[in-house]
Design an enzyme around this catalytic site. Sequence first.
Site, PDB file in Angstrom:
ATOM      1  N   ASP A  30      16.595 -49.467 -32.917  1.00 23.54           N
ATOM      2  CA  ASP A  30      15.543 -48.957 -33.813  1.00 23.54           C
ATOM      3  C   ASP A  30      15.155 -50.071 -34.779  1.00 23.54           C
ATOM      4  O   ASP A  30      16.014 -50.739 -35.352  1.00 23.54           O
ATOM      5  CB  ASP A  30      16.054 -47.721 -34.576  1.00 23.54           C
ATOM      6  CG  ASP A  30      14.932 -46.987 -35.290  1.00 23.54           C
ATOM      7  OD1 ASP A  30      14.232 -47.612 -36.117  1.00 23.54           O
ATOM      8  OD2 ASP A  30      14.759 -45.781 -35.032  1.00 23.54           O
ATOM      9  N   ILE A  31      13.851 -50.258 -34.956  1.00 26.86           N
ATOM     10  CA  ILE A  31      13.352 -51.360 -35.789  1.00 26.86           C
ATOM     11  C   ILE A  31      13.651 -51.138 -37.282  1.00 26.86           C
ATOM     12  O   ILE A  31      13.705 -52.094 -38.059  1.00 26.86           O
ATOM     13  CB  ILE A  31      11.829 -51.569 -35.529  1.00 26.86           C
ATOM     14  CG1 ILE A  31      11.386 -52.976 -35.905  1.00 26.86           C
ATOM     15  CG2 ILE A  31      10.988 -50.526 -36.218  1.00 26.86           C
ATOM     16  CD1 ILE A  31      11.779 -54.032 -34.933  1.00 26.86           C
ATOM     17  N   GLN A  93       8.997 -35.598 -36.417  1.00 24.60           N
ATOM     18  CA  GLN A  93       8.765 -36.562 -35.334  1.00 24.60           C
ATOM     19  C   GLN A  93       7.565 -37.443 -35.681  1.00 24.60           C
ATOM     20  O   GLN A  93       6.482 -36.931 -36.007  1.00 24.60           O
ATOM     21  CB  GLN A  93       8.505 -35.833 -34.003  1.00 24.60           C
ATOM     22  CG  GLN A  93       8.352 -36.814 -32.838  1.00 24.60           C
ATOM     23  CD  GLN A  93       8.162 -36.124 -31.481  1.00 24.60           C
ATOM     24  OE1 GLN A  93       8.010 -34.897 -31.407  1.00 24.60           O
ATOM     25  NE2 GLN A  93       8.143 -36.914 -30.422  1.00 24.60           N
ATOM     26  N   GLU A  94       7.756 -38.748 -35.625  1.00 26.95           N
ATOM     27  CA  GLU A  94       6.674 -39.682 -35.945  1.00 26.95           C
ATOM     28  C   GLU A  94       6.154 -40.385 -34.704  1.00 26.95           C
ATOM     29  O   GLU A  94       4.949 -40.587 -34.572  1.00 26.95           O
ATOM     30  CB  GLU A  94       7.150 -40.710 -36.976  1.00 26.95           C
ATOM     31  CG  GLU A  94       7.291 -40.076 -38.351  1.00 26.95           C
ATOM     32  CD  GLU A  94       7.742 -41.039 -39.423  1.00 26.95           C
ATOM     33  OE1 GLU A  94       8.013 -42.215 -39.104  1.00 26.95           O
ATOM     34  OE2 GLU A  94       7.836 -40.606 -40.576  1.00 26.95           O
ATOM     35  N   HIS A  99      12.416 -39.427 -27.810  1.00 27.56           N
ATOM     36  CA  HIS A  99      13.499 -40.376 -28.097  1.00 27.56           C
ATOM     37  C   HIS A  99      14.656 -39.651 -28.739  1.00 27.56           C
ATOM     38  O   HIS A  99      14.473 -38.708 -29.510  1.00 27.56           O
ATOM     39  CB  HIS A  99      13.027 -41.535 -28.977  1.00 27.56           C
ATOM     40  CG  HIS A  99      12.343 -41.110 -30.239  1.00 27.56           C
ATOM     41  ND1 HIS A  99      11.038 -40.671 -30.252  1.00 27.56           N
ATOM     42  CD2 HIS A  99      12.774 -41.056 -31.514  1.00 27.56           C
ATOM     43  CE1 HIS A  99      10.697 -40.366 -31.491  1.00 27.56           C
ATOM     44  NE2 HIS A  99      11.737 -40.583 -32.286  1.00 27.56           N
ATOM     45  N   HIS A 101      17.909 -40.329 -31.102  1.00 30.62           N
ATOM     46  CA  HIS A 101      18.499 -41.299 -32.033  1.00 30.62           C
ATOM     47  C   HIS A 101      20.026 -41.266 -31.887  1.00 30.62           C
ATOM     48  O   HIS A 101      20.616 -40.177 -31.918  1.00 30.62           O
ATOM     49  CB  HIS A 101      18.197 -40.923 -33.484  1.00 30.62           C
ATOM     50  CG  HIS A 101      16.763 -40.959 -33.882  1.00 30.62           C
ATOM     51  ND1 HIS A 101      16.215 -41.991 -34.596  1.00 30.62           N
ATOM     52  CD2 HIS A 101      15.744 -40.071 -33.681  1.00 30.62           C
ATOM     53  CE1 HIS A 101      14.935 -41.742 -34.838  1.00 30.62           C
ATOM     54  NE2 HIS A 101      14.625 -40.583 -34.295  1.00 30.62           N
TER      55      HIS A 101
HETATM   56  P1  5GP Z   1      11.050 -40.247 -35.297  1.00 31.12           P
HETATM   57  O1  5GP Z   1      10.769 -40.165 -36.769  1.00 31.12           O
HETATM   58  O2  5GP Z   1       9.808 -40.081 -34.474  1.00 31.12           O
HETATM   59  O3  5GP Z   1      12.166 -39.354 -34.849  1.00 31.12           O
HETATM   60  O4  5GP Z   1      11.615 -41.713 -35.067  1.00 31.12           O
HETATM   61  C1  5GP Z   1      10.849 -42.806 -34.703  1.00 31.12           C
HETATM   62  C2  5GP Z   1      11.742 -44.021 -34.790  1.00 31.12           C
HETATM   63  O5  5GP Z   1      11.145 -45.084 -34.104  1.00 31.12           O
HETATM   64  C3  5GP Z   1      11.961 -44.492 -36.252  1.00 31.12           C
HETATM   65  O6  5GP Z   1      13.352 -44.502 -36.541  1.00 31.12           O
HETATM   66  C4  5GP Z   1      11.339 -45.876 -36.261  1.00 31.12           C
HETATM   67  O7  5GP Z   1      12.063 -46.788 -37.057  1.00 31.12           O
HETATM   68  C5  5GP Z   1      11.347 -46.279 -34.800  1.00 31.12           C
HETATM   69  N1  5GP Z   1      10.264 -47.166 -34.418  1.00 31.12           N
HETATM   70  C6  5GP Z   1       8.948 -46.985 -34.679  1.00 31.12           C
HETATM   71  N2  5GP Z   1       8.206 -47.977 -34.140  1.00 31.12           N
HETATM   72  C7  5GP Z   1       9.093 -48.801 -33.504  1.00 31.12           C
HETATM   73  C8  5GP Z   1       8.918 -50.009 -32.753  1.00 31.12           C
HETATM   74  O8  5GP Z   1       7.825 -50.520 -32.551  1.00 31.12           O
HETATM   75  N3  5GP Z   1      10.054 -50.569 -32.238  1.00 31.12           N
HETATM   76  C9  5GP Z   1      11.290 -50.026 -32.433  1.00 31.12           C
HETATM   77  N4  5GP Z   1      12.326 -50.667 -31.905  1.00 31.12           N
HETATM   78  N5  5GP Z   1      11.475 -48.888 -33.133  1.00 31.12           N
HETATM   79  C10 5GP Z   1      10.392 -48.287 -33.675  1.00 31.12           C
END
Ligand code: 5GP
Length: 139
Positions: A30-31, A93-94, A99, A101
């Site tokens: 995760d970035i 969810q973003e 995915h 985690h």
């Molecule tokens: P969500 O909030 O959707 O559950 O998590 C999205 C995750 O994706 C976040 O933890 C965010 O840091 C990670 N993320 C978003 N864009 C990128 C990217 O371009 N590369 C990587 N490696 N992780 C990303």
Amino acid sequence: MDECIFCKIASHSIPAYVVSENDEVMAFADINPATKGHILVIPKSHATNLFDIEEASFIKVLSLAKRIARVMPEVLGCSGINLFHSAGKIAWQEVMHFHLHIVPRYRREELQRPFVSTPANKTELKEIALRLSRKLSNK
Ligand code: 5GP
Ligand code: ZN
């Protein structure tokens, strides 16, 4: 999914720090890690979240997550793991590509629990269990 960032990572159109991959699934760092070693596991074929992912694909994601989690204590020195998934914007969810985690845990205080549990209304629990159970029996 042309514009999907995780589809681009899956096809190597944009870079990621890849932990493991095969034709169907991929795990990468995760970035913006919540803790050191925060890893995301995705299906390569686009699905939005738990609502639409194919069961076979979900099982492959889970299987890879389990393999990674098992080696984390030895490799990273963590003592626990949080595994989580957000399905839908309302659930935080973003990125709209499925995915999972994997968040290694080192100290209890390093993260906040995302919900506060409250004692149940037993009538409501019974009714909810019954409604879900009936729906599942009809499927
Ligand atoms: P969500 O909030 O959707 O559950 O998590 C999205 C995750 O994706 C976040 O933890 C965010 O840091 C990670 N993320 C978003 N864009 C990128 C990217 O371009 N590369 C990587 N490696 N992780 C990303
Ligand atoms: Zn995608």
